[in-house]
Motif scaffolding. Structure first.
Motif, PDB file in Angstrom:
ATOM      1  N   GLY A 190       0.889  -1.184  -0.140  1.00  0.00           N
ATOM      2  CA  GLY A 190      -0.044  -0.064  -0.186  1.00  0.00           C
ATOM      3  C   GLY A 190       0.258   1.445   0.104  1.00  0.00           C
ATOM      4  O   GLY A 190       0.437   2.448  -0.297  1.00  0.00           O
ATOM      5  N   ASP A 191       1.414   1.169  -0.109  1.00  0.00           N
ATOM      6  CA  ASP A 191       2.731   2.077   0.593  1.00  0.00           C
ATOM      7  C   ASP A 191       4.358   1.914   0.007  1.00  0.00           C
ATOM      8  O   ASP A 191       5.189   2.205   1.281  1.00  0.00           O
ATOM      9  N   LEU A 192       4.416   1.050  -1.154  1.00  0.00           N
ATOM     10  CA  LEU A 192       5.903   0.265  -1.055  1.00  0.00           C
ATOM     11  C   LEU A 192       6.782   1.493  -1.685  1.00  0.00           C
ATOM     12  O   LEU A 192       6.392   1.959  -2.728  1.00  0.00           O
ATOM     13  N   SER A 193       8.339   2.281  -1.321  1.00  0.00           N
ATOM     14  CA  SER A 193       9.126   2.558  -1.720  1.00  0.00           C
ATOM     15  C   SER A 193       9.840   2.696  -1.701  1.00  0.00           C
ATOM     16  O   SER A 193      10.430   2.019  -1.084  1.00  0.00           O
ATOM     17  N   MET A 199      17.896  -1.690   3.048  1.00  0.00           N
ATOM     18  CA  MET A 199      18.818  -3.000   2.711  1.00  0.00           C
ATOM     19  C   MET A 199      19.778  -3.243   3.454  1.00  0.00           C
ATOM     20  O   MET A 199      20.723  -2.752   4.256  1.00  0.00           O
ATOM     21  N   HIS A 200      20.009  -4.920   4.177  1.00  0.00           N
ATOM     22  CA  HIS A 200      20.524  -4.902   4.726  1.00  0.00           C
ATOM     23  C   HIS A 200      21.820  -6.135   3.937  1.00  0.00           C
ATOM     24  O   HIS A 200      21.556  -7.342   3.085  1.00  0.00           O
ATOM     25  N   GLU A 201      22.741  -5.592   4.076  1.00  0.00           N
ATOM     26  CA  GLU A 201      23.679  -6.046   3.595  1.00  0.00           C
ATOM     27  C   GLU A 201      23.081  -6.732   1.783  1.00  0.00           C
ATOM     28  O   GLU A 201      23.201  -7.874   1.010  1.00  0.00           O
ATOM     29  N   GLN A 202      22.933  -5.851   0.979  1.00  0.00           N
ATOM     30  CA  GLN A 202      22.391  -5.344  -0.332  1.00  0.00           C
ATOM     31  C   GLN A 202      21.332  -6.247  -0.266  1.00  0.00           C
ATOM     32  O   GLN A 202      20.769  -6.927  -1.481  1.00  0.00           O
ATOM     33  N   HIS A 203      20.611  -6.831   0.523  1.00  0.00           N
ATOM     34  CA  HIS A 203      19.169  -7.279   0.776  1.00  0.00           C
ATOM     35  C   HIS A 203      17.748  -6.907   0.940  1.00  0.00           C
ATOM     36  O   HIS A 203      18.012  -5.792   1.974  1.00  0.00           O
ATOM     37  N   PRO A 204      16.749  -6.291  -0.116  1.00  0.00           N
ATOM     38  CA  PRO A 204      15.812  -5.485   0.448  1.00  0.00           C
ATOM     39  C   PRO A 204      14.815  -6.284   1.522  1.00  0.00           C
ATOM     40  O   PRO A 204      14.429  -7.333   1.256  1.00  0.00           O
ATOM     41  N   ILE A 205      14.990  -5.375   2.374  1.00  0.00           N
ATOM     42  CA  ILE A 205      13.525  -6.323   3.645  1.00  0.00           C
ATOM     43  C   ILE A 205      12.394  -4.899   3.222  1.00  0.00           C
ATOM     44  O   ILE A 205      12.833  -3.582   4.170  1.00  0.00           O
ATOM     45  N   LEU A 206      11.235  -5.273   4.117  1.00  0.00           N
ATOM     46  CA  LEU A 206      10.335  -4.936   3.332  1.00  0.00           C
ATOM     47  C   LEU A 206       9.357  -3.760   4.900  1.00  0.00           C
ATOM     48  O   LEU A 206       9.392  -4.798   5.765  1.00  0.00           O
ATOM     49  N   ILE A 207       9.413  -2.895   4.875  1.00  0.00           N
ATOM     50  CA  ILE A 207       9.034  -2.325   6.444  1.00  0.00           C
ATOM     51  C   ILE A 207       7.920  -1.312   6.401  1.00  0.00           C
ATOM     52  O   ILE A 207       8.025  -1.237   4.818  1.00  0.00           O
ATOM     53  N   ASP A 208       7.551  -1.106   7.404  1.00  0.00           N
ATOM     54  CA  ASP A 208       6.405   0.246   7.335  1.00  0.00           C
ATOM     55  C   ASP A 208       4.931  -0.676   7.042  1.00  0.00           C
ATOM     56  O   ASP A 208       4.841   0.008   5.647  1.00  0.00           O
ATOM     57  N   LEU A 209       4.492  -1.472   7.436  1.00  0.00           N
ATOM     58  CA  LEU A 209       3.640  -2.046   6.679  1.00  0.00           C
ATOM     59  C   LEU A 209       2.414  -2.132   7.267  1.00  0.00           C
ATOM     60  O   LEU A 209       1.054  -3.133   7.599  1.00  0.00           O
ATOM     61  N   GLY A 210       1.668  -0.828   8.078  1.00  0.00           N
ATOM     62  CA  GLY A 210       0.639  -0.224   8.524  1.00  0.00           C
ATOM     63  C   GLY A 210      -0.602  -0.190   8.078  1.00  0.00           C
ATOM     64  O   GLY A 210      -1.923  -0.448   8.137  1.00  0.00           O
TER      65      GLY A 210
END
Ligand SMILES: Nc1ncnc2c1ncn2[C@@H]1O[C@H](COP(=O)(O)OP(=O)(O)OP(=O)(O)O)[C@@H](O)[C@H]1O
Ligand SMILES: [Mg+2]
Length: 257
Positions: A190-193, A199-210
């Motif tokens: 709903g608000d991915l950007s 970026m965790h060791e060049q791997h994407p982690i999704l946050i802010d899932l409200g």
């Protein structure tokens, strides 16, 4: 009286002083650690979730995020602001179920429902192996989750501030993560950007899932397409050849009419 106690249980003189301050600054209640929040923090400490609030990682409009530590290592504590400014930013689709869970009553309860909403979304995603921080506990306006960071406890940076070693590979991995979110957890962020991806060791982690919503929601496809379009624009800056519709499809988006 110890320092924490004196913060939690002020003397009469301090209370009078505080009321005077409240009158002169209308925004005192907007402070992150208002009395109720402080009590909630101390409850989590008593329950052994962490011992120390180390420092602030991020100060935002809706929430402040702190690094905390204890016997279980480092963690990230997201403290939602209990102020009306947040209220206006709840997206309409989230408001429907916030009112359902919070019921009528105080604004604070809506914020707690919002924190619970993010906790549930994180849990559902984590259980479906979507790359998100593992949620640990939610209590009132507090959300405790694993710290995305290195072994020394340094927090990972958002994608927007991270030089990407291999942008095309990062985009592929991001698409895979979002696809897992839509197909396995059946949620749309709903608000991915690039701000809400760490970026965790060049791997994407999704946050802010409200503000996640179920894939079946009438607005889900439109929001996913909007985010795919933003990412297409972002990754093109780094010379990645990509089309919004393709990203959308690889993110698990259903064909749009
Ligand atoms: N689990 C985590 N590990 C490390 N850092 C985190 C974690 N969660 C959040 N952060 C940091 O805190 C920042 C804000 O988090 P988040 O996006 O969840 O809050 P927000 O609701 O966007 O707040 P606002 O929009 O008001 O800034 C992130 O950009 C990131 O830098
Ligand atoms: Mg954010």
């Amino acid at each position: 009286m110890g320092r924490v106690e004196s913060l939690l249980f002020p003397t009469r003189k301090e209370r009078v002083e505080e009321r005077r301050k409240e009158r002169s600054h209308g925004d005192v209640r907007d402070e992150v650690f208002d009395r109720a929040t402080l009590l909630s923090v101390s409850r989590l400490v008593t329950q052994g979730f962490f011992q120390e609030v180390d420092f602030s990682i991020s100060t935002g409009k809706e929430a402040n995020v702190f690094r905390v530590s204890g016997p279980k290592g480092f963690a990230a504590l997201k403290v939602y602001r209990v102020s009306n400014a947040v209220f206006r930013r709840f997206p309409p689709w989230a408001l429907e179920d916030l009112y359902r869970t919070a019921g009528p009553g105080s604004f604070g309860r809506l914020v707690f429902a919002w924190a619970r909403r993010e906790f549930n979304a994180l849990k559902r995603c984590h259980d479906s192996s979507v790359p998100v921080p593992r949620p640990r506990v939610q209590w009132r306006n507090l959300l405790l989750m694993d710290l995305v960071g290195d072994a020394e406890g340094r927090a990972a940076q958002p994608m927007i501030r991270t030089p990407l070693e291999d942008p095309a590979r990062t985009l592929k991995e991001l698409e895979k993560g979002v696809r897992a979110m839509s197909t396995r957890a059946r949620l749309v962020h709903g608000d991915l950007s690039p701000y809400n991806v760490l970026m965790h060791e060049q791997h994407p982690i999704l946050i802010d899932l409200g503000q996640t919503l179920p894939v079946e929601h009438p607005q889900a496809a439109g929001l996913l397409l909007r985010d795919a379009t933003n990412f297409a624009r972002y990754f093109r800056r780094f010379g990645v050849d990509c089309e919004p519709q393709e990203i959308y499809r690889r993110m698990g988006g259903r064909p749009t009419p």
